[in-house]
Design a protein around this motif. Sequence first.
Motif, mmCIF file in Angstrom:
data_model
loop_
_atom_site.group_PDB
_atom_site.id
_atom_site.type_symbol
_atom_site.label_atom_id
_atom_site.label_comp_id
_atom_site.label_asym_id
_atom_site.label_seq_id
_atom_site.Cartn_x
_atom_site.Cartn_y
_atom_site.Cartn_z
ATOM 1 N N ASN A 70 0.849 -1.180 0.000
ATOM 2 C CA ASN A 70 0.000 0.000 0.000
ATOM 3 C C ASN A 70 0.893 1.241 0.000
ATOM 4 O O ASN A 70 1.673 1.456 0.927
ATOM 5 C CB ASN A 70 -0.890 -0.053 1.250
ATOM 6 N N GLN A 71 0.787 2.070 -1.032
ATOM 7 C CA GLN A 71 1.646 3.256 -1.140
ATOM 8 C C GLN A 71 1.388 4.265 -0.031
ATOM 9 O O GLN A 71 2.257 5.089 0.272
ATOM 10 C CB GLN A 71 1.508 3.886 -2.516
ATOM 11 N N SER A 72 0.225 4.211 0.592
ATOM 12 C CA SER A 72 -0.038 5.097 1.731
ATOM 13 C C SER A 72 0.879 4.768 2.904
ATOM 14 O O SER A 72 1.190 5.639 3.714
ATOM 15 C CB SER A 72 -1.505 5.010 2.160
ATOM 16 N N VAL A 73 1.331 3.519 2.989
ATOM 17 C CA VAL A 73 2.265 3.122 4.051
ATOM 18 C C VAL A 73 3.582 3.872 3.880
ATOM 19 O O VAL A 73 4.120 4.446 4.828
ATOM 20 C CB VAL A 73 2.478 1.591 4.045
ATOM 21 N N VAL A 74 4.101 3.885 2.666
ATOM 22 C CA VAL A 74 5.366 4.578 2.402
ATOM 23 C C VAL A 74 5.194 6.074 2.635
ATOM 24 O O VAL A 74 6.040 6.712 3.266
ATOM 25 C CB VAL A 74 5.850 4.274 0.972
ATOM 26 N N LYS A 75 4.111 6.647 2.150
ATOM 27 C CA LYS A 75 3.849 8.075 2.365
ATOM 28 C C LYS A 75 3.736 8.387 3.852
ATOM 29 O O LYS A 75 4.240 9.411 4.322
ATOM 30 C CB LYS A 75 2.555 8.498 1.662
ATOM 31 N N TYR A 76 3.039 7.519 4.599
ATOM 32 C CA TYR A 76 2.845 7.743 6.029
ATOM 33 C C TYR A 76 4.198 7.780 6.736
ATOM 34 O O TYR A 76 4.462 8.677 7.551
ATOM 35 C CB TYR A 76 1.947 6.666 6.642
ATOM 36 N N LEU A 77 5.063 6.840 6.428
ATOM 37 C CA LEU A 77 6.377 6.815 7.061
ATOM 38 C C LEU A 77 7.177 8.058 6.688
ATOM 39 O O LEU A 77 7.873 8.638 7.536
ATOM 40 C CB LEU A 77 7.127 5.536 6.676
ATOM 41 N N ASN A 78 7.073 8.495 5.445
ATOM 42 C CA ASN A 78 7.772 9.702 5.006
ATOM 43 C C ASN A 78 7.290 10.916 5.796
ATOM 44 O O ASN A 78 8.091 11.709 6.306
ATOM 45 C CB ASN A 78 7.574 9.888 3.500
ATOM 46 N N ARG A 79 5.971 11.091 5.901
ATOM 47 C CA ARG A 79 5.433 12.236 6.640
ATOM 48 C C ARG A 79 5.719 12.127 8.125
ATOM 49 O O ARG A 79 5.946 13.131 8.793
ATOM 50 C CB ARG A 79 3.920 12.368 6.456
ATOM 51 N N LEU A 80 5.701 10.907 8.657
ATOM 52 C CA LEU A 80 5.966 10.737 10.086
ATOM 53 C C LEU A 80 7.381 11.193 10.423
ATOM 54 O O LEU A 80 7.593 11.863 11.440
ATOM 55 C CB LEU A 80 5.747 9.282 10.519
ATOM 56 N N SER A 81 8.340 10.877 9.593
ATOM 57 C CA SER A 81 9.702 11.342 9.882
ATOM 58 C C SER A 81 9.774 12.869 9.840
ATOM 59 O O SER A 81 10.451 13.482 10.665
ATOM 60 C CB SER A 81 10.712 10.703 8.922
ATOM 61 N N ASP A 82 9.049 13.472 8.898
ATOM 62 C CA ASP A 82 8.988 14.943 8.862
ATOM 63 C C ASP A 82 8.346 15.487 10.138
ATOM 64 O O ASP A 82 8.824 16.479 10.713
ATOM 65 C CB ASP A 82 8.185 15.422 7.653
ATOM 66 N N TYR A 83 7.282 14.851 10.569
ATOM 67 C CA TYR A 83 6.596 15.299 11.788
ATOM 68 C C TYR A 83 7.525 15.189 13.001
ATOM 69 O O TYR A 83 7.581 16.099 13.838
ATOM 70 C CB TYR A 83 5.322 14.483 12.014
ATOM 71 N N LEU A 84 8.261 14.102 13.095
ATOM 72 C CA LEU A 84 9.164 13.918 14.231
ATOM 73 C C LEU A 84 10.247 14.997 14.254
ATOM 74 O O LEU A 84 10.646 15.467 15.326
ATOM 75 C CB LEU A 84 9.771 12.517 14.204
ATOM 76 N N PHE A 85 10.709 15.408 13.082
ATOM 77 C CA PHE A 85 11.680 16.510 12.999
ATOM 78 C C PHE A 85 11.065 17.795 13.553
ATOM 79 O O PHE A 85 11.678 18.495 14.365
ATOM 80 C CB PHE A 85 12.122 16.701 11.542
ATOM 81 N N VAL A 86 9.848 18.089 13.133
ATOM 82 C CA VAL A 86 9.168 19.308 13.589
ATOM 83 C C VAL A 86 8.883 19.222 15.093
ATOM 84 O O VAL A 86 9.026 20.220 15.813
ATOM 85 C CB VAL A 86 7.882 19.551 12.767
ATOM 86 N N VAL A 87 8.516 18.062 15.575
ATOM 87 C CA VAL A 87 8.274 17.887 17.015
ATOM 88 C C VAL A 87 9.553 18.166 17.800
ATOM 89 O O VAL A 87 9.521 18.844 18.840
ATOM 90 C CB VAL A 87 7.724 16.474 17.335
ATOM 91 N N ALA A 88 10.680 17.662 17.328
ATOM 92 C CA ALA A 88 11.950 17.914 18.023
ATOM 93 C C ALA A 88 12.227 19.418 18.087
ATOM 94 O O ALA A 88 12.604 19.946 19.144
ATOM 95 C CB ALA A 88 13.087 17.181 17.316
ATOM 96 N N ARG A 89 11.999 20.116 16.995
ATOM 97 C CA ARG A 89 12.195 21.580 16.983
ATOM 98 C C ARG A 89 11.205 22.260 17.927
ATOM 99 O O ARG A 89 11.572 23.200 18.645
ATOM 100 C CB ARG A 89 12.028 22.128 15.566
ATOM 101 N N HIS A 90 9.964 21.788 17.932
ATOM 102 C CA HIS A 90 8.924 22.345 18.804
ATOM 103 C C HIS A 90 9.312 22.168 20.282
ATOM 104 O O HIS A 90 9.165 23.103 21.077
ATOM 105 C CB HIS A 90 7.598 21.645 18.495
ATOM 106 N N ILE A 91 9.804 21.014 20.624
ATOM 107 C CA ILE A 91 10.214 20.757 22.016
ATOM 108 C C ILE A 91 11.359 21.688 22.398
ATOM 109 O O ILE A 91 11.357 22.273 23.493
ATOM 110 C CB ILE A 91 10.597 19.278 22.214
ATOM 111 N N ASN A 92 12.321 21.839 21.512
ATOM 112 C CA ASN A 92 13.426 22.748 21.821
ATOM 113 C C ASN A 92 12.920 24.170 22.032
ATOM 114 O O ASN A 92 13.368 24.868 22.941
ATOM 115 C CB ASN A 92 14.497 22.695 20.729
ATOM 116 N N LYS A 93 11.963 24.587 21.216
ATOM 117 C CA LYS A 93 11.414 25.939 21.381
ATOM 118 C C LYS A 93 10.647 26.049 22.701
ATOM 119 O O LYS A 93 10.830 27.016 23.449
ATOM 120 C CB LYS A 93 10.490 26.287 20.214
#
Length: 182
Positions: free
Chosen positions: A148-171
Amino acid sequence: MKIYTKTGDKGETSLVAGVRVLKFADRVEAYGTCDEANSQIGLALSLLPESVDWKELREVFHVIQTKLFHVGAELATPEGKKVGWPIGEEDVTFLEGQIDKLDADLPALTNFVLPGGHPAAAAFHVSRTMVRRAERKAVHVAQQEQVNQSVVKYLNRLSDYLFVVARHINKQTATAEQTLHE
């Protein structure tokens, strides 16, 4: 029911529907990496400081960790078998909305951010790299079998989200981000 079954003692495990494969099969590597990432997310959440109210973030991560379990289940389901909890485009869209929400409050990126900062942020960076590895493994499986290509997309977006979360926590914790020196 006992936690141990002894069915894997000879180096095999079962995919969904009872299909037996070697424990190092590509699908097993892919869903196993999702499991690692999910555990790392749990560790990262446990490091959030109590000085900030993280209720909303924790609620989002409850959804994400559940969906990541579903991603693993999809990757553990052999081609031609029915998936119990399919990942869909709405799951990808949910992550995009969460990224946009947090990113709107962050300073613009002008350089590469080095992983680190607050211990929780650093742990989310580790989670991000594990999700990226899961994505690479899922893409590898998708080159051999139907995924399911949504699986690959989900993992791609999740890694982006985790990056933003790390920045959010630092802020939120007033922890300076370190950037790449050029």
